[in-house]
Write an enzyme that holds these catalytic residues in place. Structure first.
Site, PDB file in Angstrom:
ATOM      1  N   ARG A  34       0.844  -1.218   0.000  1.00  0.00           N
ATOM      2  CA  ARG A  34       0.000   0.000   0.000  1.00  0.00           C
ATOM      3  C   ARG A  34       0.867   1.251   0.000  1.00  0.00           C
ATOM      4  O   ARG A  34       0.549   2.223  -0.666  1.00  0.00           O
ATOM      5  CB  ARG A  34      -0.901  -0.001   1.244  1.00  0.00           C
ATOM      6  CG  ARG A  34      -1.987  -1.051   1.223  1.00  0.00           C
ATOM      7  CD  ARG A  34      -2.638  -1.199   2.564  1.00  0.00           C
ATOM      8  NE  ARG A  34      -1.655  -1.563   3.596  1.00  0.00           N
ATOM      9  CZ  ARG A  34      -1.922  -1.697   4.883  1.00  0.00           C
ATOM     10  NH1 ARG A  34      -3.156  -1.508   5.324  1.00  0.00           N
ATOM     11  NH2 ARG A  34      -0.982  -2.033   5.736  1.00  0.00           N
ATOM     12  N   VAL A  59      -3.989  -5.514  -1.132  1.00  0.00           N
ATOM     13  CA  VAL A  59      -4.409  -6.860  -1.555  1.00  0.00           C
ATOM     14  C   VAL A  59      -5.856  -7.171  -1.169  1.00  0.00           C
ATOM     15  O   VAL A  59      -6.441  -8.126  -1.674  1.00  0.00           O
ATOM     16  CB  VAL A  59      -3.473  -7.980  -1.002  1.00  0.00           C
ATOM     17  CG1 VAL A  59      -2.079  -7.884  -1.598  1.00  0.00           C
ATOM     18  CG2 VAL A  59      -3.439  -7.986   0.517  1.00  0.00           C
ATOM     19  N   TYR A 151      -5.688 -14.133  14.202  1.00  0.00           N
ATOM     20  CA  TYR A 151      -4.418 -14.112  13.459  1.00  0.00           C
ATOM     21  C   TYR A 151      -3.964 -15.547  13.185  1.00  0.00           C
ATOM     22  O   TYR A 151      -3.674 -15.912  12.034  1.00  0.00           O
ATOM     23  CB  TYR A 151      -3.335 -13.340  14.225  1.00  0.00           C
ATOM     24  CG  TYR A 151      -2.014 -13.388  13.486  1.00  0.00           C
ATOM     25  CD1 TYR A 151      -1.860 -12.756  12.259  1.00  0.00           C
ATOM     26  CD2 TYR A 151      -0.928 -14.127  13.991  1.00  0.00           C
ATOM     27  CE1 TYR A 151      -0.660 -12.832  11.551  1.00  0.00           C
ATOM     28  CE2 TYR A 151       0.267 -14.201  13.289  1.00  0.00           C
ATOM     29  CZ  TYR A 151       0.394 -13.557  12.077  1.00  0.00           C
ATOM     30  OH  TYR A 151       1.573 -13.644  11.365  1.00  0.00           O
TER      31      TYR A 151
END
Ligand code: NDP
Ligand code: 8X3
Length: 258
Positions: A34, A59, A151
């Site tokens: 980014r 993404v 995560y």
């Protein structure tokens, strides 16, 4: 042999180190993330060694991923190696206390972003019967820890998705590898703790953690095996990290009958 290498999350950490590892004469690098400024710096640093094309890319944006791959200049269009590295952890709170937005960002980046990049690039590899997808998972995808909740779940997805890709690709020469690093000192903890540098530094205090270069060297090694060899899954930890025993909660009245 010269190769075209597409790296997601190339603005920092493992991705930037991988760009340096693959920056050899004849190779062509497509570097995405980014943040454009670190990509420009990396392009300036590496363009004396090889051709470098940079793309500002989130993404999580499915259309942007497809458009970026479709619009690649001809010299970069035939991707040999996709390093699906972009990803992050946000927070370390127990599941009942997390910010649901953090869970969304991790799922959208670590799972859906990796899916989008794979789906955009894989057809070309299959049609050329040549290619290698290297997915960045984590020890967190194998081993649970408090606060790892989503995560770790996203990284378990990456591990199993990698295996399932291998199953789909049997009969082709396209390779798939899943890398599972443990604790590595990059921007990772600074991102996880949202810029709290003290908390981020405490993760690595008193240890010699893995470095981004350790992981980049491993990726380069995996990619340089003979074309009939597929490294499926590779777990790496620093020597200062290992497993603990099962955690057991004990209370005063545990096991007592009324
Ligand atoms: P860094 O934070 O140093 O780098 C993460 C990279 O991912 C940055 O380049 C960042 O770029 C990019 N990124 C994050 N979100 C997006 C997005 N939405 N779109 C595009 N790029 C994005 O961390 P690491 O290098 O350590 O992490 C790389 C990968 O390795 C991650 O998938 C991480 O989960 C995994 N990993 C890390 C470990 C560690 O201890 N460091 C251990 C095991 C696995 P930008 O912000 O410019 O978009
Ligand atoms: C990064 C390693 O242990 O912080 O994936 O989850 S850990």
């Amino acid at each position: 042999m010269s190769q075209t290498v597409f790296i997601t999350g190339a603005s920092a950490g493992f991705g930037a180190a991988s760009a340096r590892a693959f920056a050899v004469e004849g190779n062509r690098l497509v570097l995405t993330a980014r943040r454009i400024d670190p990509l420009i710096s990396l392009q300036d640093e590496l363009s004396s060694k090889c051709q470098v094309h940079i793309i500002p890319l989130d993404v999580r944006d499915r259309e942007a991923v497809c458009a970026a791959v479709t619009a690649l200049p001809a010299a970069f269009a035939n991707i040999d190696i996709l390093i699906n590295n972009a990803g992050l952890a946000l927070g370390l709170e127990p599941a009942h206390m997390v910010d649901l937005d953090d869970w969304d960002v991790m799922v959208d980046t670590n799972i859906k972003g990796l899916m989008y990049c794979t789906r955009a690039i894989l057809p070309g590899m299959v049609s050329r019967n040549r290619g290698h997808i290297i997915n960045m998972s984590s020890t967190a995808g194998e081993w649970p820890y408090p606060g790892g909740n989503v995560y770790g779940g996203t990284k378990a997805f990456v591990t199993q998705f990698s295996r399932n890709l291998r199953a789909d690709l049997l009969g082709s020469k396209v390779r798939v590898t899943c890398i599972q690093p443990g604790m590595a000192d990059t921007e990772f903890s600074n991102v996880r703790f949202k810029g709290d540098k003290g908390k981020a530094a405490s993760v690595y205090a008193g240890t010699e953690p893995l470095t981004a270069e350790d992981i980049a060297e491993t990726i380069a090694w995996v990619a340089s095996r003979p074309s009939h060899v597929n490294i499926n899954t590779l777990e790496i930890m620093c020597v200062d990290q290992a497993w603990g025993p099962f955690a057991i909660h004990r209370s005063e009245d545990s096991g007592k009958q009324e």
